[in-house]
Design a protein around this motif. Structure first.
Motif, PDB file in Angstrom:
ATOM      1  N   GLN A 141      -2.758  -4.495   4.095  1.00  0.00           N
ATOM      2  CA  GLN A 141      -3.090  -3.080   4.282  1.00  0.00           C
ATOM      3  C   GLN A 141      -4.082  -2.608   3.232  1.00  0.00           C
ATOM      4  O   GLN A 141      -4.272  -3.258   2.202  1.00  0.00           O
ATOM      5  CB  GLN A 141      -1.832  -2.224   4.237  1.00  0.00           C
ATOM      6  CG  GLN A 141      -0.892  -2.499   5.398  1.00  0.00           C
ATOM      7  CD  GLN A 141       0.221  -1.492   5.458  1.00  0.00           C
ATOM      8  OE1 GLN A 141       0.805  -1.161   4.445  1.00  0.00           O
ATOM      9  NE2 GLN A 141       0.502  -1.005   6.654  1.00  0.00           N
TER      10      GLN A 141
ATOM     11  N   SER B 165     -11.866   1.874  -1.249  1.00  0.00           N
ATOM     12  CA  SER B 165     -10.613   1.266  -0.801  1.00  0.00           C
ATOM     13  C   SER B 165     -10.117   0.216  -1.785  1.00  0.00           C
ATOM     14  O   SER B 165     -10.874  -0.311  -2.587  1.00  0.00           O
ATOM     15  CB  SER B 165     -10.803   0.617   0.573  1.00  0.00           C
ATOM     16  OG  SER B 165     -11.701  -0.476   0.462  1.00  0.00           O
TER      17      SER B 165
ATOM     18  N   ILE C  33      -3.501   5.052   4.684  1.00  0.00           N
ATOM     19  CA  ILE C  33      -3.193   3.617   4.628  1.00  0.00           C
ATOM     20  C   ILE C  33      -3.660   3.059   5.962  1.00  0.00           C
ATOM     21  O   ILE C  33      -3.304   3.581   7.020  1.00  0.00           O
ATOM     22  CB  ILE C  33      -1.691   3.363   4.425  1.00  0.00           C
ATOM     23  CG1 ILE C  33      -1.243   3.910   3.068  1.00  0.00           C
ATOM     24  CG2 ILE C  33      -1.378   1.868   4.560  1.00  0.00           C
ATOM     25  CD1 ILE C  33       0.256   3.820   2.827  1.00  0.00           C
TER      26      ILE C  33
ATOM     27  N   ALA D 208       0.835  -1.197   0.000  1.00  0.00           N
ATOM     28  CA  ALA D 208       0.000   0.000   0.000  1.00  0.00           C
ATOM     29  C   ALA D 208       0.873   1.252   0.000  1.00  0.00           C
ATOM     30  O   ALA D 208       0.589   2.208  -0.717  1.00  0.00           O
ATOM     31  CB  ALA D 208      -0.939  -0.012   1.206  1.00  0.00           C
ATOM     32  N   ALA D 209       1.953   1.252   0.761  1.00  0.00           N
ATOM     33  CA  ALA D 209       2.847   2.413   0.816  1.00  0.00           C
ATOM     34  C   ALA D 209       3.501   2.668  -0.542  1.00  0.00           C
ATOM     35  O   ALA D 209       3.657   3.818  -0.959  1.00  0.00           O
ATOM     36  CB  ALA D 209       3.906   2.215   1.890  1.00  0.00           C
TER      37      ALA D 209
ATOM     38  N   LEU E 252      -5.493   0.847   0.986  1.00  0.00           N
ATOM     39  CA  LEU E 252      -5.486   2.240   0.549  1.00  0.00           C
ATOM     40  C   LEU E 252      -6.929   2.692   0.653  1.00  0.00           C
ATOM     41  O   LEU E 252      -7.812   2.092   0.025  1.00  0.00           O
ATOM     42  CB  LEU E 252      -5.009   2.347  -0.898  1.00  0.00           C
ATOM     43  CG  LEU E 252      -3.532   2.061  -1.138  1.00  0.00           C
ATOM     44  CD1 LEU E 252      -3.247   1.931  -2.632  1.00  0.00           C
ATOM     45  CD2 LEU E 252      -2.691   3.169  -0.532  1.00  0.00           C
TER      46      LEU E 252
ATOM     47  N   LYS F 152       0.606   4.114  -2.828  1.00  0.00           N
ATOM     48  CA  LYS F 152      -0.143   5.300  -2.401  1.00  0.00           C
ATOM     49  C   LYS F 152       0.113   6.512  -3.303  1.00  0.00           C
ATOM     50  O   LYS F 152      -0.844   7.210  -3.664  1.00  0.00           O
ATOM     51  CB  LYS F 152       0.152   5.639  -0.948  1.00  0.00           C
ATOM     52  CG  LYS F 152      -0.723   6.769  -0.411  1.00  0.00           C
ATOM     53  CD  LYS F 152      -0.435   7.028   1.058  1.00  0.00           C
ATOM     54  CE  LYS F 152      -1.322   8.103   1.638  1.00  0.00           C
ATOM     55  NZ  LYS F 152      -1.214   9.408   1.020  1.00  0.00           N
TER      56      LYS F 152
END
Length: 162
Positions: free
Chosen positions: A128, A122, A143, A61-62, A130, A65
Motif C-alpha cells: 500500500q 507518496s 491510502i 500504511a494504515a 501513503l 497514516k
C-alpha cells in the motif's frame, strides 16, 4: 395577576440558574473506622489525551497514516500554508524515519516553469501507499494500493537523487 406570573417566572429562572451553577463540593473521603483507606480510583477519572502518533517501523500504511498526517500537517503549517517544494517534503519525512527509497514526489514547477498548483508525494509501505497532497485547499491524504508498476504515483515524478 401579571405580577404573580412574572414573580413565578423569575423564581423559576433563579432555581434553574442555581441548579446550573452546580452543587457544593463534596466533603473529602476519609478512612472508615476500621482504619482502612478508601479504594484507589474512587475519585473523578483523570482525562487522558490521545497518544501522540509515532512511526511504526515495518508497519502498514494504515498504522503509519496518523503519523504521516501529523508530520505533513505540521510541515504545511510551518511552510505558511503554501505549497512547499518536493525536496523539503521528502527531507522532512526522512528526518522522522520514513525511507527515502520508498518515496515519490511530483515536480515543483509546471512545464512552462510556473509554480505547481499542487504537490503530490507518496511512501510505499508493503503493498500500500501513503499518498499526500499539498494544494491551495490544504493538505489531504489517502491510502492507495501499490500500482502494478511497483510504485505509488502515476505519470512523471521527480527523481529523488539527493
Amino acid at each position: 395577576m401579571r405580577t404573580c406570573t412574572l414573580a413565578g417566572a423569575v423564581l423559576g429562572l433563579m432555581i434553574l440558574l442555581t441548579a446550573c451553577i452546580g452543587q457544593p463540593p463534596t466533603p473529602p473521603v476519609t478512612a472508615d473506622p476500621s482504619g482502612s483507606s478508601p479504594a484507589e480510583g474512587s475519585g473523578s477519572p483523570t482525562p487522558t489525551l490521545p497518544p501522540t502518533p509515532a512511526l511504526v517501523a515495518g508497519g502498514t500504511a494504515a498504522e503509519n497514516k496518523p503519523f504521516f498526517d501529523e508530520v505533513n500537517q505540521q510541515y504545511f503549517i510551518a511552510a505558511g500554508n503554501v505549497i512547499p517544494e518536493g525536496r523539503g517534503v521528502v527531507d522532512n519525512l526522512v528526518s522522522v524515519g520514513f525511507i527515502k527509497a520508498d518515496m515519490q514526489v511530483t515536480a515543483d514547477r509546471t512545464a512552462i516553469d510556473l509554480p505547481v498548483d499542487s504537490l503530490v508525494f507518496s511512501v510505499l509501505m508493503g503493498d500500500q501507499c501513503l499518498v499526500g497532497q499539498f494544494s491551495a485547499q490544504g493538505y489531504s491524504t489517502i491510502i492507495a494500493p501499490k500500482l502494478s508498476t511497483g510504485s505509488c504515483l502515476v505519470g512523471l515524478t521527480r527523481a529523488i537523487d539527493w
